[in-house]
Scaffold this active site. Sequence first.
Site, mmCIF file in Angstrom:
data_model
loop_
_atom_site.group_PDB
_atom_site.id
_atom_site.type_symbol
_atom_site.label_atom_id
_atom_site.label_comp_id
_atom_site.label_asym_id
_atom_site.label_seq_id
_atom_site.Cartn_x
_atom_site.Cartn_y
_atom_site.Cartn_z
ATOM 1 N N PRO A 1 -3.243 6.005 1.367
ATOM 2 C CA PRO A 1 -4.429 5.667 2.174
ATOM 3 C C PRO A 1 -4.300 6.124 3.637
ATOM 4 O O PRO A 1 -5.302 6.514 4.256
ATOM 5 C CB PRO A 1 -4.484 4.142 2.072
ATOM 6 N N MET A 2 -3.066 6.134 4.181
ATOM 7 C CA MET A 2 -2.916 6.591 5.563
ATOM 8 C C MET A 2 -3.276 8.067 5.708
ATOM 9 O O MET A 2 -3.941 8.475 6.658
ATOM 10 C CB MET A 2 -1.481 6.355 6.060
ATOM 11 N N ASN B 1 9.256 -0.208 6.552
ATOM 12 C CA ASN B 1 8.340 0.866 6.152
ATOM 13 C C ASN B 1 6.940 0.719 6.756
ATOM 14 O O ASN B 1 6.200 1.686 6.828
ATOM 15 C CB ASN B 1 8.273 0.877 4.607
ATOM 16 N N VAL C 1 4.377 -7.310 11.667
ATOM 17 C CA VAL C 1 5.694 -6.896 12.175
ATOM 18 C C VAL C 1 5.751 -6.771 13.698
ATOM 19 O O VAL C 1 6.830 -6.756 14.291
ATOM 20 C CB VAL C 1 6.196 -5.582 11.522
ATOM 21 N N TYR D 1 2.218 8.841 17.994
ATOM 22 C CA TYR D 1 2.785 8.709 16.634
ATOM 23 C C TYR D 1 4.119 9.465 16.571
ATOM 24 O O TYR D 1 5.117 8.916 16.083
ATOM 25 C CB TYR D 1 1.794 9.250 15.595
ATOM 26 N N ILE E 1 2.216 12.866 2.371
ATOM 27 C CA ILE E 1 2.249 12.041 1.167
ATOM 28 C C ILE E 1 0.859 11.465 0.899
ATOM 29 O O ILE E 1 0.201 10.948 1.814
ATOM 30 C CB ILE E 1 3.280 10.879 1.315
ATOM 31 N N SER F 1 0.854 -1.192 0.000
ATOM 32 C CA SER F 1 0.000 0.000 0.000
ATOM 33 C C SER F 1 0.892 1.245 0.000
ATOM 34 O O SER F 1 2.044 1.197 0.448
ATOM 35 C CB SER F 1 -0.876 -0.012 1.265
HETATM 36 N N1 LIG Z 1 1.457 9.186 4.150
HETATM 37 C C1 LIG Z 1 2.147 10.098 4.825
HETATM 38 O O1 LIG Z 1 1.868 11.312 4.735
HETATM 39 C C2 LIG Z 1 3.311 9.665 5.688
HETATM 40 C C3 LIG Z 1 4.122 10.688 6.216
HETATM 41 C C4 LIG Z 1 5.213 10.332 6.999
HETATM 42 C C5 LIG Z 1 5.490 9.003 7.248
HETATM 43 N N2 LIG Z 1 4.684 8.027 6.741
HETATM 44 C C6 LIG Z 1 5.045 6.644 7.032
HETATM 45 O O2 LIG Z 1 5.182 5.933 5.820
HETATM 46 C C7 LIG Z 1 4.966 4.534 6.071
HETATM 47 C C8 LIG Z 1 3.985 4.005 5.034
HETATM 48 O O3 LIG Z 1 2.741 4.666 5.226
HETATM 49 P P1 LIG Z 1 1.684 4.963 4.053
HETATM 50 O O4 LIG Z 1 1.350 6.394 4.127
HETATM 51 O O5 LIG Z 1 2.157 4.361 2.810
HETATM 52 O O6 LIG Z 1 0.420 4.197 4.674
HETATM 53 P P2 LIG Z 1 -0.441 2.929 4.197
HETATM 54 O O7 LIG Z 1 -1.492 2.810 5.248
HETATM 55 O O8 LIG Z 1 -0.835 3.115 2.785
HETATM 56 O O9 LIG Z 1 0.584 1.708 4.288
HETATM 57 C C9 LIG Z 1 0.982 1.160 5.514
HETATM 58 C C10 LIG Z 1 1.468 -0.247 5.273
HETATM 59 O O10 LIG Z 1 1.926 -0.796 6.528
HETATM 60 C C11 LIG Z 1 1.368 -2.084 6.661
HETATM 61 N N3 LIG Z 1 1.224 -2.474 8.072
HETATM 62 C C12 LIG Z 1 0.507 -1.855 9.041
HETATM 63 N N4 LIG Z 1 0.553 -2.573 10.179
HETATM 64 C C13 LIG Z 1 1.306 -3.678 9.915
HETATM 65 C C14 LIG Z 1 1.704 -4.812 10.678
HETATM 66 N N5 LIG Z 1 1.316 -4.980 11.961
HETATM 67 N N6 LIG Z 1 2.486 -5.733 10.092
HETATM 68 C C15 LIG Z 1 2.855 -5.602 8.786
HETATM 69 N N7 LIG Z 1 2.493 -4.566 8.005
HETATM 70 C C16 LIG Z 1 1.719 -3.620 8.579
HETATM 71 C C17 LIG Z 1 0.010 -2.002 5.971
HETATM 72 O O11 LIG Z 1 -0.454 -3.298 5.652
HETATM 73 C C18 LIG Z 1 0.374 -1.179 4.755
HETATM 74 O O12 LIG Z 1 0.888 -2.016 3.743
HETATM 75 C C19 LIG Z 1 4.459 4.441 7.510
HETATM 76 O O13 LIG Z 1 5.535 4.056 8.341
HETATM 77 C C20 LIG Z 1 4.032 5.867 7.817
HETATM 78 O O14 LIG Z 1 4.070 6.143 9.195
HETATM 79 C C21 LIG Z 1 3.596 8.330 5.954
#
Ligand SMILES: NC(=O)c1ccc[n+]([C@@H]2O[C@H](COP(=O)([O-])OP(=O)(O)OC[C@H]3O[C@@H](n4cnc5c(N)ncnc54)[C@H](O)[C@@H]3O)[C@@H](O)[C@H]2O)c1
Length: 258
Positions: free
Chosen positions: A191-192, A90, A64, A156, A188, A15
């Site tokens: 979906p989050m 990630n 994880v 967070y 970014i 994702s």
């Molecule tokens: N989207 C943003 O604006 C943003 C900003 C800063 C940091 N981040 C970080 O980027 C990373 C990816 O986030 P994203 O925005 O792509 O979100 P997302 O929700 O699209 O993806 C998150 C992924 O983590 C996986 N995940 C969650 N819990 C899990 C578990 N217990 N075991 C295994 N996998 C698990 C989900 O299945 C998914 O594939 C995260 O660490 C998030 O904190 C995102």
Amino acid sequence: MLLKDKHIIVTGGTSGIGEACVRHFLGQGARVCMASNQKDSGEELEQELQKTFEDSVFFQYCDVADEGSVRDLCQAAEERLGRVDATHCNAGVWGKGKVTDFTTADWEKLMGVNVKGAFWLAKHAVPLMEQNETGGVFLVTTSVAAQTGFPEHALYCASKAALEALVRCLAVDHAGKVRAVAVSPGTIDTPMLAASCQGWDKPVAELYAEVEKRIPVRRLGQPDDIAKAAAFLLSNNAAYVNGTTLVLDGGTMALPPW
Ligand SMILES: NC(=O)c1ccc[n+]([C@@H]2O[C@H](COP(=O)([O-])OP(=O)(O)OC[C@H]3O[C@@H](n4cnc5c(N)ncnc54)[C@H](O)[C@@H]3O)[C@@H](O)[C@H]2O)c1
């Protein structure tokens, strides 16, 4: 072909940012084990990607937060890829609330995935990479939340700050064999991000438009913006980058506070 013949584990690889990384790393010549707790979308994505990349990519279910599951992931990656050259930690979850709102279950969920998950992955992936003649790279997705006090994001923010500390410790403890680095995304389009906009008094599109106006480059980040930087950090071109975090926020953190 920045990552030609690099064998890479990506957690949260089904994702958002992780999926973009999987696609980009494959395009750059890597072989990839994509892991997450999204079994259905993982299997669908595996089918789609194998049409182009054949056995250079596979999905492995992993929670994880569970050490046994992370151990299984690392074993599966080593068996099916032959060796592990890089690990992109990630997977992450988001949660809102002040310190006074949190329950033990909230703590376990956020710290369990974001922090404990990273420790388990480092514990089991670093030794695999250390046994390679050419060592390896441990890359973590943190967040600008590590450096800012986002309102009502105490857990967070704390979880992401812990990851940046972990990166520095890994870089020192495993220097010469494994580089440890981080990408710190800003806002970014994933979906989050969409989930974090639920419950506001405006539609998501309107909220995004307002946020875009406040980002110096005037747009949200796209998952690919992170994937391209991540590929550089995992590549041999970044051989002297160790123990540090690359901020990818379109300039948001450079803004003055008025
Ligand atoms: N989207 C943003 O604006 C943003 C900003 C800063 C940091 N981040 C970080 O980027 C990373 C990816 O986030 P994203 O925005 O792509 O979100 P997302 O929700 O699209 O993806 C998150 C992924 O983590 C996986 N995940 C969650 N819990 C899990 C578990 N217990 N075991 C295994 N996998 C698990 C989900 O299945 C998914 O594939 C995260 O660490 C998030 O904190 C995102």
